[in-house]
Design an enzyme around this catalytic site. Structure first.
Site, PDB file in Angstrom:
ATOM      1  N   TYR A  67     -40.624  52.075  18.675  1.00  0.00           N
ATOM      2  CA  TYR A  67     -41.584  51.201  19.374  1.00  0.00           C
ATOM      3  C   TYR A  67     -42.920  51.925  19.609  1.00  0.00           C
ATOM      4  O   TYR A  67     -44.001  51.360  19.395  1.00  0.00           O
ATOM      5  CB  TYR A  67     -40.932  50.776  20.692  1.00  0.00           C
ATOM      6  N   LYS A  71     -46.514  50.807  18.276  1.00  0.00           N
ATOM      7  CA  LYS A  71     -47.543  50.399  19.228  1.00  0.00           C
ATOM      8  C   LYS A  71     -48.820  51.233  19.102  1.00  0.00           C
ATOM      9  O   LYS A  71     -49.919  50.705  19.259  1.00  0.00           O
ATOM     10  CB  LYS A  71     -46.988  50.444  20.653  1.00  0.00           C
TER      11      LYS A  71
HETATM   12  N1  LIG Z   1     -43.777  43.438  29.312  1.00  0.00           N
HETATM   13  C1  LIG Z   1     -44.307  44.635  29.281  1.00  0.00           C
HETATM   14  O1  LIG Z   1     -44.372  45.359  30.293  1.00  0.00           O
HETATM   15  C2  LIG Z   1     -44.892  45.148  28.001  1.00  0.00           C
HETATM   16  C3  LIG Z   1     -45.345  46.473  27.973  1.00  0.00           C
HETATM   17  C4  LIG Z   1     -45.967  46.952  26.829  1.00  0.00           C
HETATM   18  C5  LIG Z   1     -46.099  46.105  25.739  1.00  0.00           C
HETATM   19  N2  LIG Z   1     -45.593  44.845  25.778  1.00  0.00           N
HETATM   20  C6  LIG Z   1     -45.759  44.027  24.595  1.00  0.00           C
HETATM   21  O2  LIG Z   1     -46.227  42.746  24.966  1.00  0.00           O
HETATM   22  C7  LIG Z   1     -45.790  41.784  24.007  1.00  0.00           C
HETATM   23  C8  LIG Z   1     -45.127  40.629  24.722  1.00  0.00           C
HETATM   24  O3  LIG Z   1     -43.902  41.077  25.292  1.00  0.00           O
HETATM   25  P1  LIG Z   1     -43.204  40.402  26.561  1.00  0.00           P
HETATM   26  O4  LIG Z   1     -43.030  41.456  27.553  1.00  0.00           O
HETATM   27  O5  LIG Z   1     -43.901  39.163  26.929  1.00  0.00           O
HETATM   28  O6  LIG Z   1     -41.753  40.105  25.970  1.00  0.00           O
HETATM   29  P2  LIG Z   1     -41.048  38.732  25.545  1.00  0.00           P
HETATM   30  O7  LIG Z   1     -39.772  39.107  24.898  1.00  0.00           O
HETATM   31  O8  LIG Z   1     -40.997  37.799  26.703  1.00  0.00           O
HETATM   32  O9  LIG Z   1     -42.065  38.112  24.493  1.00  0.00           O
HETATM   33  C9  LIG Z   1     -42.080  38.448  23.150  1.00  0.00           C
HETATM   34  C10 LIG Z   1     -42.051  37.164  22.360  1.00  0.00           C
HETATM   35  O10 LIG Z   1     -42.189  37.463  20.969  1.00  0.00           O
HETATM   36  C11 LIG Z   1     -41.351  36.582  20.249  1.00  0.00           C
HETATM   37  N3  LIG Z   1     -41.050  37.155  18.942  1.00  0.00           N
HETATM   38  C12 LIG Z   1     -40.260  38.215  18.660  1.00  0.00           C
HETATM   39  N4  LIG Z   1     -40.224  38.430  17.344  1.00  0.00           N
HETATM   40  C13 LIG Z   1     -41.010  37.485  16.761  1.00  0.00           C
HETATM   41  C14 LIG Z   1     -41.376  37.202  15.428  1.00  0.00           C
HETATM   42  N5  LIG Z   1     -40.898  37.928  14.399  1.00  0.00           N
HETATM   43  N6  LIG Z   1     -42.220  36.176  15.207  1.00  0.00           N
HETATM   44  C15 LIG Z   1     -42.696  35.420  16.230  1.00  0.00           C
HETATM   45  N7  LIG Z   1     -42.353  35.634  17.509  1.00  0.00           N
HETATM   46  C16 LIG Z   1     -41.528  36.659  17.774  1.00  0.00           C
HETATM   47  C17 LIG Z   1     -40.122  36.442  21.125  1.00  0.00           C
HETATM   48  O11 LIG Z   1     -39.358  35.305  20.810  1.00  0.00           O
HETATM   49  C18 LIG Z   1     -40.726  36.430  22.529  1.00  0.00           C
HETATM   50  O12 LIG Z   1     -40.956  35.108  22.994  1.00  0.00           O
HETATM   51  C19 LIG Z   1     -44.888  42.526  23.051  1.00  0.00           C
HETATM   52  O13 LIG Z   1     -45.632  42.925  21.914  1.00  0.00           O
HETATM   53  C20 LIG Z   1     -44.481  43.755  23.840  1.00  0.00           C
HETATM   54  O14 LIG Z   1     -44.102  44.814  23.002  1.00  0.00           O
HETATM   55  C21 LIG Z   1     -45.005  44.339  26.882  1.00  0.00           C
END
Ligand SMILES: NC(=O)c1ccc[n+]([C@@H]2O[C@H](COP(=O)([O-])OP(=O)(O)OC[C@H]3O[C@@H](n4cnc5c(N)ncnc54)[C@H](O)[C@@H]3O)[C@@H](O)[C@H]2O)c1
Length: 303
Positions: free
Chosen positions: A164, A168
């Site tokens: 990851y 990222k």
């Molecule tokens: N939540 C955090 O604290 C955090 C921290 C750092 C980075 N992120 C990043 O933020 C982004 C959103 O994450 P989140 O926390 O909302 O998680 P989440 O799991 O709620 O959202 C991610 C969404 O991406 C969709 N997804 C996954 N694979 C896919 C694909 N191949 N095609 C289309 N859609 C797909 C999932 O169905 C999900 O709805 C991600 O890239 C995550 O890595 C989140």
């Protein structure tokens, strides 16, 4: 609100917008007048399965509030289909928010190729495919805003997240180069490293903090970076819990050895403190600035 912060004539793609941060971004753009493509494959956090209802629910929410949106259920690895959906529905693409993501956390000694590959595919290849398909349209119309979703796990590292973290921070590398290539066509490209209480972080963050880290607190920054008002490009922003800050590279002034006279391991050891001393550190903004000290060293010792 000023027109430059509105999206009335804009089409926005938000990937992974069926829940979590992406849903909050999609709702915000729609609230500010955008026509939104709500993309989500609807699989698990581990990247398994698919379910159309995630994107459909968010579209219904937007429409109930009087906004305009269509659902798209393709994987981001089929980015051209998502862009085609936007063009078919709304005729153009102005903003791409690359947000879709999954986790396959494992200590590196337990990492399997499938975990490594799938995380790369969704985060890096997925963001590449969607952006690559939208890029020519943005170039042609002389306008575009692209936001990549990075992570503090990439910037700083995090136990169990080698795959990851690689993906990222890779997205930030992509951001830096696309910022250079996009600027002359008014395509501005930035990255965020968000923290939010979503299914991805549930159980990893203490419950009380989890509830405070509302996804909606990340979206205003994404809205700004996606707007005409934003003139910054190549930036990386940490955001969450109502706080926003910008990240940049810092490099020590370093040490210069005489390349003609040569130097050895012992010289590096003797100069170690100076190499790692961040007093009066530099903040190179581009490759040319980054190479300046090195070139100055060559010049200093050239005959
Ligand atoms: N939540 C955090 O604290 C955090 C921290 C750092 C980075 N992120 C990043 O933020 C982004 C959103 O994450 P989140 O926390 O909302 O998680 P989440 O799991 O709620 O959202 C991610 C969404 O991406 C969709 N997804 C996954 N694979 C896919 C694909 N191949 N095609 C289309 N859609 C797909 C999932 O169905 C999900 O709805 C991600 O890239 C995550 O890595 C989140």
């Amino acid at each position: 609100m000023s027109d430059a912060l509105r999206f009335d004539d804009k089409v926005v793609i938000v990937t992974g917008a069926g829940g979590g941060l992406g849903r909050a971004h999609a709702l915000l753009f729609a609230r500010h007048g955008a026509r939104v493509v709500v993309n989500d494959l609807g699989g698990s956090t581990h990247g398994e399965g698919a379910n159309a209802s995630a994107a459909d629910r968010v579209v219904a929410e937007i429409r109930e509030a009087g906004g305009i949106a269509v659902a798209n259920h393709d994987s981001v690895t089929d980015g051209e289909k998502i862009v085609r959906c936007a063009v078919d529905a709304f005729g153009r693409v102005d903003v791409v928010v690359n947000n879709a993501g999954i986790l396959r956390d494992k200590a590196f000694h337990k990492m399997e190729d499938a975990d490594w590959d799938l995380v790369y595919k969704v985060h890096v290849e997925g963001a590449y495919k969607v952006t690559r398909a939208a890029w020519p349209l943005m170039r042609e119309q002389g306008y575009g805003r692209v936001i990549f979703t990075s992570s503090t796990s990439g910037i700083y590292g995090n136990f169990g997240q080698s795959n990851y973290g690689m993906a990222k921070l890779g997205l930030y590398g992509l951001t830096r180069t696309l910022a250079l290539e996009g600027r002359k066509n008014n395509i501005l490209v930035n990255a965020i490293a968000p923290t939010g209480g979503t299914r991805m972080t549930e159980g990893l963050i203490p419950q009380q903090v989890f509830e405070q880290l509302k996804p909606e607190l990340v979206s205003p920054l994404v809205g700004f970076l996606g707007s005409e008002a934003c003139q910054d490009t190549g930036g990386l922003f940490e955001v969450g819990g109502g706080w926003i800050g910008k990240v940049r590279w810092e490099r020590s002034l370093g040490i210069g050895f005489d390349p003609q006279a040569g130097f050895d391991v012992a010289d590096v050891a003797a100069g170690w403190q100076q190499i790692c001393d961040f007093d009066d550190a530099a903040h190179p903004a581009d490759n040319i600035e980054a190479l300046r000290e090195m070139m100055a060293n060559l010049q200093k010792y050239s005959a």
